[in-house]
Design a protein around this motif. Structure first.
Motif, PDB file in Angstrom:
ATOM      1  N   GLY A 278      31.257  19.028  33.830  1.00 35.33           N
ATOM      2  CA  GLY A 278      30.706  20.329  34.198  1.00 35.33           C
ATOM      3  C   GLY A 278      30.184  20.345  35.620  1.00 35.33           C
ATOM      4  N   MET A 279      29.575  19.239  36.058  1.00 34.80           N
ATOM      5  CA  MET A 279      29.102  19.136  37.433  1.00 34.80           C
ATOM      6  C   MET A 279      30.269  19.225  38.409  1.00 34.80           C
ATOM      7  SD  MET A 279      26.282  16.135  36.751  1.00 34.80           S
ATOM      8  CE  MET A 279      26.418  15.467  38.400  1.00 34.80           C
ATOM      9  N   GLY A 280      31.367  18.544  38.086  1.00 34.39           N
ATOM     10  CA  GLY A 280      32.539  18.604  38.947  1.00 34.39           C
ATOM     11  C   GLY A 280      33.139  19.994  39.013  1.00 34.39           C
ATOM     12  N   ARG A 281      33.214  20.660  37.848  1.00 35.13           N
ATOM     13  CA  ARG A 281      33.767  22.014  37.838  1.00 35.13           C
ATOM     14  C   ARG A 281      32.922  22.966  38.679  1.00 35.13           C
ATOM     15  NH1 ARG A 281      34.970  20.567  32.339  1.00 35.13           N
ATOM     16  NH2 ARG A 281      32.955  21.368  31.649  1.00 35.13           N
ATOM     17  N   GLU A 282      31.601  22.886  38.501  1.00 41.16           N
ATOM     18  CA  GLU A 282      30.716  23.795  39.239  1.00 41.16           C
ATOM     19  C   GLU A 282      30.773  23.529  40.738  1.00 41.16           C
ATOM     20  OE1 GLU A 282      28.450  26.991  39.782  1.00 41.16           O
ATOM     21  OE2 GLU A 282      29.251  26.333  37.848  1.00 41.16           O
ATOM     22  N   ALA A 283      30.848  22.261  41.127  1.00 47.78           N
ATOM     23  CA  ALA A 283      30.913  21.931  42.555  1.00 47.78           C
ATOM     24  C   ALA A 283      32.184  22.470  43.185  1.00 47.78           C
ATOM     25  CB  ALA A 283      30.825  20.416  42.731  1.00 47.78           C
ATOM     26  N   MET A 284      33.302  22.353  42.479  1.00 51.01           N
ATOM     27  CA  MET A 284      34.556  22.863  43.041  1.00 51.01           C
ATOM     28  C   MET A 284      34.533  24.389  43.108  1.00 51.01           C
ATOM     29  SD  MET A 284      37.351  21.921  44.471  1.00 51.01           S
ATOM     30  CE  MET A 284      37.673  20.220  44.017  1.00 51.01           C
ATOM     31  N   ARG A 285      33.874  25.039  42.142  1.00 47.79           N
ATOM     32  CA  ARG A 285      33.730  26.495  42.225  1.00 47.79           C
ATOM     33  C   ARG A 285      32.916  26.883  43.467  1.00 47.79           C
ATOM     34  NH1 ARG A 285      32.320  26.084  36.439  1.00 47.79           N
ATOM     35  NH2 ARG A 285      34.203  26.509  35.226  1.00 47.79           N
ATOM     36  N   LEU A 286      31.880  26.124  43.746  1.00 49.34           N
ATOM     37  CA  LEU A 286      31.057  26.418  44.913  1.00 49.34           C
ATOM     38  C   LEU A 286      31.863  26.312  46.199  1.00 49.34           C
ATOM     39  CD1 LEU A 286      27.693  24.534  44.163  1.00 49.34           C
ATOM     40  CD2 LEU A 286      28.068  27.003  44.148  1.00 49.34           C
ATOM     41  N   VAL A 287      32.662  25.266  46.300  1.00 51.18           N
ATOM     42  CA  VAL A 287      33.328  24.991  47.567  1.00 51.18           C
ATOM     43  C   VAL A 287      34.580  25.850  47.760  1.00 51.18           C
ATOM     44  CG1 VAL A 287      34.934  23.113  46.947  1.00 51.18           C
ATOM     45  CG2 VAL A 287      33.759  23.062  49.152  1.00 51.18           C
ATOM     46  N   LEU A 288      35.220  26.276  46.650  1.00 48.72           N
ATOM     47  CA  LEU A 288      36.400  27.132  46.765  1.00 48.72           C
ATOM     48  C   LEU A 288      36.065  28.602  46.672  1.00 48.72           C
ATOM     49  CD1 LEU A 288      39.116  25.233  44.685  1.00 48.72           C
ATOM     50  CD2 LEU A 288      38.956  25.464  47.167  1.00 48.72           C
ATOM     51  N   GLY A 289      34.931  28.911  46.005  1.00 48.52           N
ATOM     52  CA  GLY A 289      34.583  30.307  45.786  1.00 48.52           C
ATOM     53  C   GLY A 289      34.979  30.720  44.388  1.00 48.52           C
ATOM     54  N   ASP A 290      34.016  31.109  43.598  1.00 48.92           N
ATOM     55  CA  ASP A 290      34.233  31.543  42.214  1.00 48.92           C
ATOM     56  C   ASP A 290      34.345  33.062  42.206  1.00 48.92           C
ATOM     57  OD1 ASP A 290      34.291  32.087  39.552  1.00 48.92           O
ATOM     58  OD2 ASP A 290      32.493  30.940  39.039  1.00 48.92           O
ATOM     59  N   PRO A 291      35.508  33.609  41.812  1.00 49.82           N
ATOM     60  CA  PRO A 291      35.656  35.073  41.825  1.00 49.82           C
ATOM     61  C   PRO A 291      34.562  35.806  41.064  1.00 49.82           C
ATOM     62  CG  PRO A 291      37.759  34.002  41.394  1.00 49.82           C
ATOM     63  CD  PRO A 291      36.699  32.921  41.343  1.00 49.82           C
ATOM     64  N   SER A 292      33.958  35.155  40.053  1.00 49.90           N
ATOM     65  CA  SER A 292      32.939  35.844  39.263  1.00 49.90           C
ATOM     66  C   SER A 292      31.603  35.917  39.979  1.00 49.90           C
ATOM     67  CB  SER A 292      32.757  35.130  37.919  1.00 49.90           C
ATOM     68  OG  SER A 292      32.216  33.839  38.117  1.00 49.90           O
ATOM     69  N   SER A 293      31.391  35.055  40.991  1.00 52.74           N
ATOM     70  CA  SER A 293      30.093  35.042  41.663  1.00 52.74           C
ATOM     71  C   SER A 293      30.207  35.209  43.169  1.00 52.74           C
ATOM     72  CB  SER A 293      29.365  33.727  41.378  1.00 52.74           C
ATOM     73  OG  SER A 293      30.098  32.632  41.887  1.00 52.74           O
ATOM     74  N   ASP A 294      31.422  35.363  43.690  1.00 54.14           N
ATOM     75  CA  ASP A 294      31.646  35.427  45.127  1.00 54.14           C
ATOM     76  C   ASP A 294      32.258  36.773  45.495  1.00 54.14           C
ATOM     77  OD1 ASP A 294      33.330  33.254  47.522  1.00 54.14           O
ATOM     78  OD2 ASP A 294      31.591  34.542  47.704  1.00 54.14           O
ATOM     79  N   GLU A 295      31.689  37.835  44.939  1.00 53.23           N
ATOM     80  CA  GLU A 295      32.193  39.171  45.182  1.00 53.23           C
ATOM     81  C   GLU A 295      31.874  39.609  46.611  1.00 53.23           C
ATOM     82  OE1 GLU A 295      33.504  39.574  41.199  1.00 53.23           O
ATOM     83  OE2 GLU A 295      33.785  40.926  42.897  1.00 53.23           O
ATOM     84  N   LEU A 296      32.641  40.560  47.126  1.00 56.79           N
ATOM     85  CA  LEU A 296      32.361  41.098  48.439  1.00 56.79           C
ATOM     86  C   LEU A 296      31.258  42.134  48.367  1.00 56.79           C
ATOM     87  CD1 LEU A 296      35.913  41.569  49.963  1.00 56.79           C
ATOM     88  CD2 LEU A 296      34.299  39.715  50.336  1.00 56.79           C
ATOM     89  N   GLY A 297      30.341  42.082  49.331  1.00 56.53           N
ATOM     90  CA  GLY A 297      29.271  43.060  49.399  1.00 56.53           C
ATOM     91  C   GLY A 297      29.763  44.367  50.011  1.00 56.53           C
ATOM     92  N   ALA A 298      28.869  45.357  50.071  1.00 57.65           N
ATOM     93  CA  ALA A 298      29.247  46.672  50.573  1.00 57.65           C
ATOM     94  C   ALA A 298      29.639  46.630  52.041  1.00 57.65           C
ATOM     95  CB  ALA A 298      28.089  47.650  50.363  1.00 57.65           C
ATOM     96  N   ASP A 299      29.081  45.668  52.793  1.00 59.01           N
ATOM     97  CA  ASP A 299      29.381  45.599  54.218  1.00 59.01           C
ATOM     98  C   ASP A 299      30.576  44.697  54.517  1.00 59.01           C
ATOM     99  OD1 ASP A 299      26.832  43.135  55.181  1.00 59.01           O
ATOM    100  OD2 ASP A 299      28.339  43.161  53.577  1.00 59.01           O
ATOM    101  N   GLY A 300      31.247  44.211  53.474  1.00 55.61           N
ATOM    102  CA  GLY A 300      32.395  43.356  53.689  1.00 55.61           C
ATOM    103  C   GLY A 300      32.070  41.895  53.667  1.00 55.61           C
ATOM    104  N   ASP A 301      30.812  41.549  53.819  1.00 50.77           N
ATOM    105  CA  ASP A 301      30.409  40.147  53.756  1.00 50.77           C
ATOM    106  C   ASP A 301      30.310  39.745  52.294  1.00 50.77           C
ATOM    107  OD1 ASP A 301      27.799  38.255  55.473  1.00 50.77           O
ATOM    108  OD2 ASP A 301      29.704  37.664  54.563  1.00 50.77           O
ATOM    109  N   SER A 302      30.426  38.440  52.009  1.00 50.99           N
ATOM    110  CA  SER A 302      30.337  38.015  50.620  1.00 50.99           C
ATOM    111  C   SER A 302      28.890  37.859  50.218  1.00 50.99           C
ATOM    112  CB  SER A 302      31.067  36.680  50.418  1.00 50.99           C
ATOM    113  OG  SER A 302      30.389  35.645  51.053  1.00 50.99           O
ATOM    114  N   VAL A 303      28.605  38.069  48.922  1.00 52.99           N
ATOM    115  CA  VAL A 303      27.241  37.976  48.421  1.00 52.99           C
ATOM    116  C   VAL A 303      26.692  36.578  48.618  1.00 52.99           C
ATOM    117  CG1 VAL A 303      25.835  38.111  46.345  1.00 52.99           C
ATOM    118  CG2 VAL A 303      27.592  39.836  46.767  1.00 52.99           C
TER     119      VAL A 303
END
Length: 360
Positions: free
Chosen positions: A308-333
């Motif tokens: 689980g630690m490995g999965r979460e770390a790779m999500r952080l470094v690649l970007g997880d679509p569920s938590s890395d949405e684009l903000g209103a100004d185009g920048d990512s959250v």
């Protein structure tokens, strides 16, 4: 008179002038998979023109690569701890269509820096560093410089475990796990302890030992109740530590090894010396790799969700679509906040190797 060379303006300076992250500045100037809003793009372009920024060919190559590559740097590929984390990380990488390049440092800080530099030169979009950090200031300065250069051209990086460096990280609760071991042994009635520790320059070792000792202190026992033996952070290190304890006249009733591989080595050495586990000495490790439950006796440990630690770390470094949405100004959250810290709890699992102390 010879003209002085003009100082190269970096992408990080453009990003700072525009008030955005380096990754957003890179997407605004060079393109990428994610869309940057018109207002934000105009702000970045204006800052680049004002500073006379010249795009870096390496940064453009990073942005335009069709398939993501991740450089994963670990201490020892043969260690089950790292193998489990790597398995989880590679599952997520495969789901993202990313390729993973592995590097094993054998706990050499210089080699770790070399791998990061090499992955940068090979234009890996992301770098994931797995394993304990080093407390050496020279290492911290050199690694910080490498990672910041990678970030300045739009690359990403993250850590598993403490590195005392800025960036997203997955953090096992090492100090709390060490304290939980001490409290479990105290509840069983132990009052004299030995600790088989790795080099104190490794932050993982430092935190696990500190947690253990702090819980002993809180119980009101003297510091002399804990005897710490420092050896290699390996199976051979565990063997050497156990042999040293027996040769020195074993006084402890419980031995805490700061990793499972050290506990495996210690169990072998104790058997060679005729010390019965747990009758003569209780034994507990840390990490709870799968083999621990199959040893004889089944060996206590501190459970971490390694995959689980490995999965979460790779999500952080690649970007997880569920938590890395684009903000209103185009920048990512995720880029609008401080570096993310994902904590993984540590749970003591008592097995046959740990019991109440017997009278000797």
């Amino acid at each position: 008179m010879v003209d002085q060379p003009t100082r190269q303006i970096t992408l990080a300076q453009v990003a700072q002038a525009a008030g955005v992250s380096p990754a957003t500045a890179s997407r605004a100037l060079h393109g990428g998979d994610r869309i940057v809003g018109d207002e934000l793009r105009a702000r970045v372009v204006q800052a680049a023109r004002r500073l006379r920024y010249v795009p870096n060919a390496h940064a453009q190559a990073l942005a335009n690569r069709a398939r993501a590559t991740v450089g994963l740097v670990m201490h020892d590929v043969s260690d089950p701890y790292f193998a489990a984390i790597t398995r989880g990380a590679m599952e997520v990488a495969a789901a993202h269509g990313a390729l993973v390049m592995l590097g094993s440092t054998f706990r050499s800080p210089d080699r770790e820096i070399e791998y990061v530099s090499t992955f940068r030169s090979q234009r890996a979009q992301a770098i994931l560093i797995v394993g304990s950090g080093f407390s050496d200031p020279d290492y911290l300065d050199a690694m910080r410089a490498e990672l910041f250069q990678h970030r300045d051209v739009g690359g990403r990086y993250a850590f598993v475990s403490h590195h005392d460096l800025p960036g997203d990280a997955v953090l096992p609760d090492n100090a709390a796990g060490g304290a939980a071991v001490a409290r479990s042994l105290l509840e069983l009635g132990h009052r004299r302890f030995a600790v088989a520790a790795g080099p104190p320059t490794l932050t993982t070792v430092e935190h696990r030992v500190a947690g253990f000792v702090s819980a002993i202190d809180e119980a009101g026992l003297p510091r002399s109740a804990v005897h710490v033996v420092e050896r290699e952070f390996s199976e051979n290190g565990g063997r050497d530590a156990a042999h040293a304890l027996v040769r020195g006249g074993l006084d402890a009733t419980a031995l805490f090894c700061v990793s499972d591989v050290m506990a495996i080595g210690a169990l072998t050495a104790l058997r060679e010396q005729g010390v019965s586990v747990p009758h003569d000495l209780s034994l507990i490790g840390f990490d709870d790799i799968p083999v621990m439950r199959h040893l004889c006796p089944a060996t206590s440990s501190v459970r971490l969700d390694l995959e689980g630690m490995g999965r979460e770390a790779m999500r952080l470094v690649l970007g997880d679509p569920s938590s890395d949405e684009l903000g209103a100004d185009g920048d990512s959250v995720e880029e609008a906040v401080d570096p993310r810290r994902v904590h993984f709890p540590a749970e003591v699992v008592l097995r046959a190797s740990t019991t109440a102390p017997t009278r000797r």
